[in-house]
Design an enzyme around this catalytic site. Sequence first.
Site, mmCIF file in Angstrom:
data_model
loop_
_atom_site.group_PDB
_atom_site.id
_atom_site.type_symbol
_atom_site.label_atom_id
_atom_site.label_comp_id
_atom_site.label_asym_id
_atom_site.label_seq_id
_atom_site.Cartn_x
_atom_site.Cartn_y
_atom_site.Cartn_z
ATOM 1 N N HIS A 1 1.079 -1.059 -0.070
ATOM 2 C CA HIS A 1 0.011 -0.068 0.004
ATOM 3 C C HIS A 1 0.901 1.318 -0.045
ATOM 4 O O HIS A 1 1.628 1.586 0.954
ATOM 5 C CB HIS A 1 -1.050 0.048 1.447
ATOM 6 C CG HIS A 1 -1.944 1.083 1.241
ATOM 7 N ND1 HIS A 1 -3.269 0.743 0.768
ATOM 8 C CD2 HIS A 1 -1.845 2.345 1.716
ATOM 9 C CE1 HIS A 1 -3.885 2.045 0.879
ATOM 10 N NE2 HIS A 1 -2.940 2.913 1.488
ATOM 11 N N HIS B 1 -1.513 6.399 11.087
ATOM 12 C CA HIS B 1 -0.282 7.114 10.750
ATOM 13 C C HIS B 1 -0.177 8.396 11.570
ATOM 14 O O HIS B 1 -1.435 8.825 11.676
ATOM 15 C CB HIS B 1 0.302 7.515 9.281
ATOM 16 C CG HIS B 1 -0.857 8.054 8.635
ATOM 17 N ND1 HIS B 1 -1.925 7.812 8.037
ATOM 18 C CD2 HIS B 1 -0.886 9.689 8.522
ATOM 19 C CE1 HIS B 1 -2.611 8.771 7.519
ATOM 20 N NE2 HIS B 1 -2.041 9.959 7.719
ATOM 21 N N ASP C 1 -1.261 18.939 8.784
ATOM 22 C CA ASP C 1 -2.760 18.621 9.100
ATOM 23 C C ASP C 1 -3.177 18.374 7.576
ATOM 24 O O ASP C 1 -2.535 18.271 6.661
ATOM 25 C CB ASP C 1 -3.242 19.824 9.315
ATOM 26 C CG ASP C 1 -3.118 20.463 10.689
ATOM 27 O OD1 ASP C 1 -2.687 20.068 11.500
ATOM 28 O OD2 ASP C 1 -3.795 21.755 10.996
ATOM 29 N N HIS D 1 -4.222 9.585 12.607
ATOM 30 C CA HIS D 1 -5.170 9.136 11.431
ATOM 31 C C HIS D 1 -5.210 7.921 11.143
ATOM 32 O O HIS D 1 -4.228 7.024 11.017
ATOM 33 C CB HIS D 1 -4.544 10.228 10.176
ATOM 34 C CG HIS D 1 -4.174 11.431 10.564
ATOM 35 N ND1 HIS D 1 -3.781 12.339 9.368
ATOM 36 C CD2 HIS D 1 -4.285 12.382 11.547
ATOM 37 C CE1 HIS D 1 -3.486 13.370 9.890
ATOM 38 N NE2 HIS D 1 -3.958 13.441 11.203
#
Length: 391
Positions: A251, A288, A294, A325
């Site tokens: 990925h 991650h 941001d 996240h």
Amino acid sequence: MPNGWNFGGPHSRGEFARQAHVGLPEGTYEREMGKEGFFGAASHLYHRNPPTGWSEISGDLKPRAFEPLAGDTASAGPWYAPRLLGNSHVELSVVRLGGAMNHLVRNADGDTLLFVHHGSADLHCDFGHLAVVPGDYLLVPRGTMWRLDCTAGFEMLMVQSTGDAFDLPQRGIVGRHAPFDIGMLDIPEMDDAFRAQQQPKPWTVHVKRSGKVSVLSYPYNPLDAIGWKGDLFPVRLNIRDIKAITSDGLHLPPSLRTTFVSRRFVVCSLIPRVLETDPKAIKLPFFHNNDDFDEVIFQHEGKMSSRAHSVRPGMVTFHPSGITHGPHPEVLPHMYVNKSDRTEGYAVMIDTRDPLELLEGAVDCDVPGYYKSWSMVPKSTPRFEQSEATS
């Protein structure tokens, strides 16, 4: 120190996967903690529980979602749309126009990037005419006069680079023609449509400088050029003309999908791609801590692969740095086995090096309790047939 850390290594302790994102220790969730937006020093940690499985968050540091197009409010022009997020280097708005603009605009603060979400329009600017459709990026250099001739309900994402310019990212080892050939960029034409709009009637130009708007009145249409030459001009690129770069066995990070760069932020295009075929490779965006950036995503079409049904087209998500996240619990059971062999959504992602602030447009369209959607327990623990974990 280009990788943001230089104290030796790599080192390892306990159970871990030798190849990041592949062959995780059985029943674990991988979290990448890194610097420089996937380009710098990084470590991977392997957790027994999802790293985003918080039960509550107090304070402002929480994932947010916005529905800026939920109502029927429209603006007369881009400078009058509610501002959503911003800092000293970038400003984000989602604009719905009430119809054809009856004035010209000019951004004296920096370059402007428009992304068309809904409706078609004709862009008229200093350099000529361009027809635009959904999925089009329009990059307008600082100082350009322009307007959109459209019907009511035209919608677009607007990204302003304050005090700076946009550029194309370095292509690196993928070469000059991926993920799109520079020959795919369209420029305005001084065609019949452009000449037809040069009517001898009064026009106003609404100029934004230092965040304030001044109005210049002309007794004629100032879009009256008969020609031009040079290497500064608007360009158009449709998101469907960007080609996915994929890997069967790994990925790849979203940084590979960077479309435009500015000095303190990047704009990425998230497009449909074929999923990884290696049964040991994770097939979802990995958890991650990208603590240098941001992250904002504008969902244009289809579903977000990491959010399933919770984010619809026209919505914006905001994940600030300083918090992990990652994908929703509802999609975690599909970490290794997915119902489809490809993703299906189109989205625009903006990663900013400096913290973003919620602006006035975020107040009324904030989705309450969005951050709590990570609190549910996954239906099952992700597994693959054989582990290659190392102790």
